[in-house]
Design a protein around this motif. Sequence first.
Motif: not given
Length: 163
Positions: A87-94, A134-150
Amino acid sequence: MITKEMVKNSMEAKWRKDQIKMHGVIALFIFIFIFFGVMVSVMEHGDFLIALEVFGIVVLIYAALFGVFVLYYAYKFFCLFKDLEQYEVYEVFLDKPSTSYLYRGAIYYTVSFETMKGEKITQDTKPFWSSGIFASFQLEDYNGKKIKIAYNANTETMITLGL
């Protein structure tokens, strides 16, 4: 390259564990419901052996139907730890959300990135995000943000690591 610790703390691992817990709890409630139904039947009719046989048959059928879901999500969880060195790590926009049909009300993102070899990749994340309580990850906290993926180019699999 990613480590087991990175995968353990990833959004994907947390989501898989939540799926295992959810299906396990549903299975437990159904099991308890069946158990109390058999006990009421025993009290009304008094034939404990027949009730026990019926209970055993129903539990076997039930385990075959619902146990498959728990086993499937457990298998998918353990698959996250295969071939970590590839795996290689990259940053992507949501920034490209879509509604999941299978996981009603959940949101997945279509992400694009360029690998270290210059290959352009577009893939969908898992439907982790929601606005529900009951969501583990709230949409408002991540929308438009940059996250890491492998990303593993050999198997074309992606693990969402998180912020």
